[in-house]
Structure formats: structure tokens, C-alpha cells
Design a protein around this motif. Structure first.
Motif, PDB file in Angstrom:
ATOM      1  N   THR A  27       0.819  -1.202   0.000  1.00 60.28           N
ATOM      2  CA  THR A  27       0.000   0.000   0.000  1.00 60.28           C
ATOM      3  C   THR A  27       0.858   1.258   0.000  1.00 60.28           C
ATOM      4  O   THR A  27       0.549   2.238  -0.675  1.00 60.28           O
ATOM      5  CB  THR A  27      -0.932   0.009   1.224  1.00 60.28           C
ATOM      6  OG1 THR A  27      -1.749  -1.169   1.182  1.00 60.28           O
ATOM      7  CG2 THR A  27      -1.832   1.230   1.217  1.00 60.28           C
ATOM      8  N   SER A  42      -8.064  -3.385   0.334  1.00 60.87           N
ATOM      9  CA  SER A  42      -8.095  -2.563   1.548  1.00 60.87           C
ATOM     10  C   SER A  42      -7.193  -1.341   1.413  1.00 60.87           C
ATOM     11  O   SER A  42      -7.541  -0.247   1.886  1.00 60.87           O
ATOM     12  CB  SER A  42      -7.694  -3.391   2.774  1.00 60.87           C
ATOM     13  OG  SER A  42      -6.402  -3.942   2.636  1.00 60.87           O
ATOM     14  N   TRP A  86      -8.998   1.193  -0.758  1.00 61.17           N
ATOM     15  CA  TRP A  86     -10.051   1.839   0.023  1.00 61.17           C
ATOM     16  C   TRP A  86      -9.455   2.904   0.943  1.00 61.17           C
ATOM     17  O   TRP A  86     -10.011   3.996   1.090  1.00 61.17           O
ATOM     18  CB  TRP A  86     -10.803   0.797   0.848  1.00 61.17           C
ATOM     19  CG  TRP A  86     -11.793   1.385   1.798  1.00 61.17           C
ATOM     20  CD1 TRP A  86     -11.668   1.528   3.157  1.00 61.17           C
ATOM     21  CD2 TRP A  86     -13.070   1.944   1.468  1.00 61.17           C
ATOM     22  NE1 TRP A  86     -12.773   2.122   3.700  1.00 61.17           N
ATOM     23  CE2 TRP A  86     -13.663   2.390   2.686  1.00 61.17           C
ATOM     24  CE3 TRP A  86     -13.779   2.104   0.277  1.00 61.17           C
ATOM     25  CZ2 TRP A  86     -14.918   2.989   2.728  1.00 61.17           C
ATOM     26  CZ3 TRP A  86     -15.035   2.709   0.321  1.00 61.17           C
ATOM     27  CH2 TRP A  86     -15.581   3.132   1.524  1.00 61.17           C
ATOM     28  N   LEU A  88      -5.072  -8.126   4.028  1.00 64.32           N
ATOM     29  CA  LEU A  88      -6.253  -7.277   4.200  1.00 64.32           C
ATOM     30  C   LEU A  88      -6.030  -6.310   5.371  1.00 64.32           C
ATOM     31  O   LEU A  88      -6.286  -5.104   5.259  1.00 64.32           O
ATOM     32  CB  LEU A  88      -7.485  -8.130   4.458  1.00 64.32           C
ATOM     33  CG  LEU A  88      -8.814  -7.372   4.592  1.00 64.32           C
ATOM     34  CD1 LEU A  88      -9.240  -6.790   3.255  1.00 64.32           C
ATOM     35  CD2 LEU A  88      -9.905  -8.299   5.145  1.00 64.32           C
ATOM     36  N   PHE A 118      -4.964  -1.798   5.317  1.00 64.41           N
ATOM     37  CA  PHE A 118      -5.502  -0.704   6.129  1.00 64.41           C
ATOM     38  C   PHE A 118      -4.385   0.003   6.907  1.00 64.41           C
ATOM     39  O   PHE A 118      -4.362   1.222   7.023  1.00 64.41           O
ATOM     40  CB  PHE A 118      -6.562  -1.229   7.104  1.00 64.41           C
ATOM     41  CG  PHE A 118      -7.859  -1.598   6.456  1.00 64.41           C
ATOM     42  CD1 PHE A 118      -8.614  -0.649   5.774  1.00 64.41           C
ATOM     43  CD2 PHE A 118      -8.346  -2.899   6.522  1.00 64.41           C
ATOM     44  CE1 PHE A 118      -9.823  -0.980   5.175  1.00 64.41           C
ATOM     45  CE2 PHE A 118      -9.550  -3.244   5.923  1.00 64.41           C
ATOM     46  CZ  PHE A 118     -10.295  -2.286   5.250  1.00 64.41           C
TER      47      PHE A 118
END
Length: 254
Positions: free
Chosen positions: A21, A58, A61, A218, A222
Motif C-alpha cells: 500500500t 483494503s 479503500w 487485508l 488498512f
């Protein structure tokens, strides 16, 4: 599978989701972990790709605010990532593992250099009145994203470095917005590659491993979005460069 091994794979997936991420090179954590437990390389690569899709969702998002501001760029680039991922996944199934061993480190190095010199190249383009939305730039970026998609579908480690390098030079957007775009494109590539593997190479999917990595990544997605969005541009750029160099060294010495 022993519970200790399952726990380590879960934690590796969490670390990979976090790193993917923020910059994108989480496979350098999960893939060696699976190999260390004796998982065959193709099974490890395929199962890892399937599992990391959850972390991509995730992470995307978490960057949703940045992604909304780049809808036009995503409409142009998403199809190229899709097509590249299909080609890369099929190449993984058809070609020997050594096929990309020479070109992969060079691609990652190119991405690192583009990240480093991206701001200077952007300023040079502006000084010379180069149009940041010219057909030439759009075509070059689309081609680059397609190649990154092939690489991502084939192996994927440091795909984010390649994407960030290309976009740093060819898109006049803040680095955090580019990171949001990178997360979307990387998730498209992983999802398409995973679906391709499930359809044409189901025998190489270890669902226990894929499930553990999915749960871990997942959560990691985040975590990565929470911390990654707070990084100043220069810190984020430095982190990308460090991860890229680690990826090159890892690929050259293995």
C-alpha cells in the motif's frame, strides 16, 4: 500445516499488505517466506498473487480520497494494466522461471531512477513548455503501464516502484495521489493475474496459503494506508527508493 508456520505466513501477508500500500514490493516478504517453508516456486508465486488481492482492495479503500481526484487518469490507464496482467500471467505459466531474470532488475532500477529524478524531469518539462497532457506523454505512460502490468502479472515484486517512477515523470500530480493510482492499478493487475491462475492453473493454487496471506494482507492494507497517507513526499520518495534497491539486491543475489 503447523500453527507456527501458519502464523508466520499470516504475519508475512500483513507485512506485504502494508508495504504494497505504501510503495509496492510486498512479494519480497511473502515469496521468500513460502520458499523457506518448502513451497514450490510456481505454487508460491500463484498462491501469493491470489492472497495479496485482499490487501490491494483494503489499501485502495484507504486511499479512496486520493483516487477520486485521479478518475480521468485511471480511466486511461486501467485497461492497460488489465491487458498487461493477462499477458504476464500467461507468460508465468508458459515460460521457465529464469525467463525474466535479466530484465527484472533493470526494470526496477529504471523505476528507482525515475522516482529520484522525477521532480527534476517535471520541472524541465514545464520550463520547456511541454504539455503534461500531450498525446506523446499519454502514449508513453500507457505503454509503460502495460509493461508494468506484464511484469506484475508475471512476478509482481516492486511493480509499485515501476508505476511510481513512470507516473512521477509523466503525470503532474502530487505523490500521494500517484500512490493512490498505483494502488488501484496494482490491484487490477493482481486481481486479473489471480483470476487467470485460478482458471487456467488451479493446480498451483494452495488455498490454505492464499487464505492466510489474504487475511494478513487485508489487515496490512488498512495499516499501510493509515501511515502511508501521512508521509511527506520526500519521505515517501525515499522509502520507494530504499524498497527498490532492496528488491534489486534480492533478485540479483538469490
Amino acid at each position: 500445516m503447523p500453527w507456527t508456520e501458519a502464523l508466520l505466513i499470516l504475519l508475512a501477508g500483513m507485512a506485504a499488505g502494508t508495504i504494497n500500500t505504501i510503495v509496492g514490493s510486498g512479494t519480497l516478504v511473502t515469496f521468500p517466506t513460502l520458499l523457506a517453508f518448502g513451497v514450490p516456486s510456481v505454487t508460491a508465486n500463484v498462491s501469493n498473487t491470489v492472497g495479496l488481492v485482499a490487501g490491494g482492495l483494503s489499501g485502495t479503500w484507504g486511499y479512496r480520497r486520493e483516487v477520486r481526484t485521479c478518475a480521468t487518469e485511471l480511466k486511461r490507464l486501467a485497461p492497460m494494466s488489465f491487458l498487461g496482467a493477462v499477458v504476464g500471467a500467461l507468460l508465468l505459466i508458459k515460460l521457465p522461471p529464469e525467463a525474466f531474470s535479466a530484465i527484472v532488475p533493470a526494470l526496477i532500477l529504471a523505476g528507482v531512477l525515475l522516482v529520484i529524478f522525477g521532480p527534476r524531469l517535471q520541472r524541465w518539462a514545464a520550463k520547456n513548455q511541454a504539455d503534461s497532457d500531450s498525446a506523446g506523454r499519454r502514449g508513453l505512460l500507457a505503454a509503460g503501464v502495460f509493461v508494468a502490468g506484464i511484469y506484475g502479472g508475471y512476478f509482481g515484486a516492486a511493480q509499485g516502484v515501476l508505476l511510481m517512477g513512470l507516473m512521477s515523470v509523466l503525470l503532474a500530480q502530487p505523490l500521494q495521489r500517484l500512490n493512490g493510482v498505483k494502488n488501484v492499478l496494482g490491484t487490477i493487475v493482481n486481481s486479473v493475474a489471480a483470476l487467470t491462475f485460478i482458471i487456467v492453473s488451479t493446480q498451483h493454487v494452495n488455498w490454505t496459503i492464499a487464505g492466510l496471506i489474504a487475511v494478513g494482507s487485508l489487515i496490512g492494507g488498512f495499516i499501510g494506508a493509515h501511515f502511508g497517507r501521512k508521509l511527506p513526499p520526500n519521505v515517501l520518495r525515499g522509502f520507494i527508493v530504499v524498497i527498490g534497491v532492496v528488491a534489486i539486491v534480492n533478485l540479483l543475489v538469490k
